[in-house]
Structures are given as structure tokens and as C-alpha cells.
Motif scaffolding. Structure first.
Motif, PDB file in Angstrom:
ATOM      1  N   THR A   2      27.343  63.818  61.919  1.00  0.00           N
ATOM      2  CA  THR A   2      27.735  65.077  61.096  1.00  0.00           C
ATOM      3  C   THR A   2      29.009  64.661  60.612  1.00  0.00           C
ATOM      4  O   THR A   2      30.176  64.491  60.999  1.00  0.00           O
ATOM      5  CB  THR A   2      27.809  66.304  62.201  1.00  0.00           C
ATOM      6  OG1 THR A   2      26.647  66.303  62.846  1.00  0.00           O
ATOM      7  CG2 THR A   2      28.235  67.433  61.281  1.00  0.00           C
ATOM      8  N   LEU A   3      29.111  64.939  59.203  1.00  0.00           N
ATOM      9  CA  LEU A   3      30.298  64.670  58.391  1.00  0.00           C
ATOM     10  C   LEU A   3      30.777  66.007  58.124  1.00  0.00           C
ATOM     11  O   LEU A   3      30.001  66.956  57.725  1.00  0.00           O
ATOM     12  CB  LEU A   3      29.821  63.713  57.014  1.00  0.00           C
ATOM     13  CG  LEU A   3      29.600  62.396  57.486  1.00  0.00           C
ATOM     14  CD1 LEU A   3      29.276  61.655  56.280  1.00  0.00           C
ATOM     15  CD2 LEU A   3      30.847  61.614  57.960  1.00  0.00           C
ATOM     16  N   CYS A   4      31.988  66.200  58.147  1.00  0.00           N
ATOM     17  CA  CYS A   4      32.283  67.801  57.778  1.00  0.00           C
ATOM     18  C   CYS A   4      33.658  67.769  56.985  1.00  0.00           C
ATOM     19  O   CYS A   4      34.364  66.567  57.080  1.00  0.00           O
ATOM     20  CB  CYS A   4      32.220  68.656  59.029  1.00  0.00           C
ATOM     21  SG  CYS A   4      32.993  67.881  60.314  1.00  0.00           S
ATOM     22  N   THR A   5      34.277  68.881  56.670  1.00  0.00           N
ATOM     23  CA  THR A   5      35.600  68.933  56.080  1.00  0.00           C
ATOM     24  C   THR A   5      36.199  70.200  56.452  1.00  0.00           C
ATOM     25  O   THR A   5      35.393  71.287  56.447  1.00  0.00           O
ATOM     26  CB  THR A   5      35.388  68.891  54.553  1.00  0.00           C
ATOM     27  OG1 THR A   5      34.723  67.638  54.015  1.00  0.00           O
ATOM     28  CG2 THR A   5      36.658  68.938  53.558  1.00  0.00           C
ATOM     29  N   ALA A  15      38.711  65.207  56.623  1.00  0.00           N
ATOM     30  CA  ALA A  15      37.214  65.022  56.087  1.00  0.00           C
ATOM     31  C   ALA A  15      36.848  63.713  56.974  1.00  0.00           C
ATOM     32  O   ALA A  15      37.624  62.817  57.107  1.00  0.00           O
ATOM     33  CB  ALA A  15      37.134  64.759  54.679  1.00  0.00           C
ATOM     34  N   GLY A  16      35.435  63.877  57.453  1.00  0.00           N
ATOM     35  CA  GLY A  16      34.745  62.622  58.077  1.00  0.00           C
ATOM     36  C   GLY A  16      33.827  63.134  59.135  1.00  0.00           C
ATOM     37  O   GLY A  16      33.529  64.121  59.139  1.00  0.00           O
ATOM     38  N   PRO A  17      33.675  62.427  60.195  1.00  0.00           N
ATOM     39  CA  PRO A  17      33.039  62.569  61.204  1.00  0.00           C
ATOM     40  C   PRO A  17      33.424  63.870  62.050  1.00  0.00           C
ATOM     41  O   PRO A  17      34.613  64.045  62.047  1.00  0.00           O
ATOM     42  CB  PRO A  17      33.008  61.419  62.210  1.00  0.00           C
ATOM     43  CG  PRO A  17      33.624  60.323  61.219  1.00  0.00           C
ATOM     44  CD  PRO A  17      34.135  60.890  60.379  1.00  0.00           C
ATOM     45  N   ARG A  39      30.280  71.822  57.398  1.00  0.00           N
ATOM     46  CA  ARG A  39      29.339  70.576  57.290  1.00  0.00           C
ATOM     47  C   ARG A  39      29.140  70.132  55.757  1.00  0.00           C
ATOM     48  O   ARG A  39      28.246  70.916  54.982  1.00  0.00           O
ATOM     49  CB  ARG A  39      27.956  70.882  57.941  1.00  0.00           C
ATOM     50  CG  ARG A  39      27.025  69.654  58.324  1.00  0.00           C
ATOM     51  CD  ARG A  39      26.008  70.274  59.136  1.00  0.00           C
ATOM     52  NE  ARG A  39      25.128  71.258  58.502  1.00  0.00           N
ATOM     53  CZ  ARG A  39      24.175  71.920  59.175  1.00  0.00           C
ATOM     54  NH1 ARG A  39      24.002  71.529  60.410  1.00  0.00           N
ATOM     55  NH2 ARG A  39      23.531  73.130  58.353  1.00  0.00           N
ATOM     56  N   ASP A  40      29.280  68.996  55.511  1.00  0.00           N
ATOM     57  CA  ASP A  40      29.058  68.481  54.068  1.00  0.00           C
ATOM     58  C   ASP A  40      27.780  68.594  53.619  1.00  0.00           C
ATOM     59  O   ASP A  40      27.671  68.687  52.127  1.00  0.00           O
ATOM     60  CB  ASP A  40      29.829  66.928  54.216  1.00  0.00           C
ATOM     61  CG  ASP A  40      31.236  66.964  54.261  1.00  0.00           C
ATOM     62  OD1 ASP A  40      31.838  67.959  54.300  1.00  0.00           O
ATOM     63  OD2 ASP A  40      31.678  65.878  54.534  1.00  0.00           O
TER      64      ASP A  40
END
Length: 190
Positions: A2-5, A15-17, A39-40
Motif C-alpha cells: 500500500t502506497l500512501c501520502t 509518501a511511500g509504503p 491511499r495513492d
């Protein structure tokens, strides 16, 4: 993964995992700041429980599903991923399906695949615009030209959208543009 910011107001702080972003969100939270994590993939907010120490926060993160779901048994062909369900059609539809090479099931699968391919661009456009709008509503609603930027987003006018977001804080502007990008010209780029 899950990538998110994460944002602290109008400032992008990480930003990232998810685990990496959760650590930054925890630090900002402990400093008394309010953090929003998105969640990106779709800009849906991720509600993190930031109580306790960092290890406790990380232990409460939603776990990525690494193992496939157990195979369900029932009607259909489970090894092929086929599931039997009910379809209700008019008699003339059943007659047409029965006359197709391979029968009704093959014809229906071909029709569904063709519809999926045809809808891919419009669906991508709709999802990207919804994601950008979701984020902009949560973070950029008080920024100058917000309403006009939203109008340009849904009008599909990327040039005007970029112009309306140009004065926004860099993190907010760039994230909104990144979320909106797949929706411009049906995902064909600028």
C-alpha cells in the motif's frame, strides 16, 4: 504494498509504503499536528490509530494480504476461476446466445470482455477524477481557485486545471495533479 501520502495541513510530510508514512504521521501527531493520510491508488483516507509508541502504531496497521484466499468450492469451475451465477434474459436473448459458437457462456464472456475493454478509458478517467476530487475536498478546499479547479477537473480541461492549481502549495498541487493525470484525455496523456 500500500502506497500512501501524508499531509500536515497543506504540507506533504511523507509518501511511500504505509509503514514509512505511518512513522512520519506518528512523529507529526506527537508534535501536536493534525495529519491526513491518503491511499495513492484512490485518495481514500487511511485512518491510522496513532496512540502509543511507534511499534504499537505499526502493529495496528492493516496487514497486506500475502497469501491467496482459500479456494471456494461450489458450482462452476473453481480451478479456472469460473463461478456460476444466475442471469435473467429475455427469450430472444437466450435464442441469440444459443446460436453463437461455443454457446451462451462463451458468448457472454466475449461480450463482457469487449465491454470491459471499451469502458477501460472512461472508467480510468472517472476513477482519477474522483480520486483527485476526494483529495482536493479534504485538503485544498480553502485554497484560492479551488472551486474553479474542481470545475476544470470535471470538464477535463487540464490546462485550466494546472493554471488554477499553480499557486497552491507544492505538495498539494503536485499530488492533485498526479491523481488527476490518468483522467486527462481518457488517459492518453497531455
Amino acid at each position: 504494498m500500500t502506497l500512501c501520502t501524508a499531509f500536515d495541513g497543506h504540507t506533504m510530510i511523507a509518501a511511500g509504503p504505509l509503514a514509512q508514512v505511518a512513522a512520519a504521521a506518528k512523529a507529526a501527531h506527537d508534535a501536536g499536528r493534525t495529519v491526513l493520510v491518503f491511499r495513492d491508488e484512490d485518495a481514500r483516507p487511511i485512518d491510522l490509530d496513532l496512540r502509543g509508541d511507534l511499534q504499537a502504531v505499526l502493529a495496528r496497521l492493516p496487514q497486506e494480504q500475502t497469501q491467496p484466499e482459500p479456494e471456494k468450492r461450489g458450482p462452476g469451475r473453481p480451478k479456472l476461476g469460473v463461478t456460476a451465477r444466475e442471469v435473467t434474459l429475455l427469450p430472444r436473448h437466450w435464442d441469440w446466445l444459443a446460436s453463437q459458437p461455443g454457446g451462451a457462456s462463451v458468448a457472454l464472456r466475449k461480450l463482457v470482455e469487449a465491454a470491459l475493454r471499451e469502458a477501460e478509458g472512461p472508467d480510468r478517467m472517472r476513477r482519477s477524477r474522483e480520486a483527485a476530487y476526494r483529495f482536493m475536498t479534504a485538503v485544498a478546499g480553502d485554497l484560492p481557485d479551488y472551486e474553479e479547479a474542481v470545475r476544470m477537473l470535471f470538464a477535463g480541461d487540464w490546462t485550466a486545471f494546472d493554471a488554477r492549481t499553480e499557486t497552491w502549495p507544492v505538495g498539494v498541487r503536485d499530488y492533485a495533479r498526479r491523481l488527476a493525470e490518468p483522467g486527462w484525455r481518457n488517459g492518453q496523456g497531455r
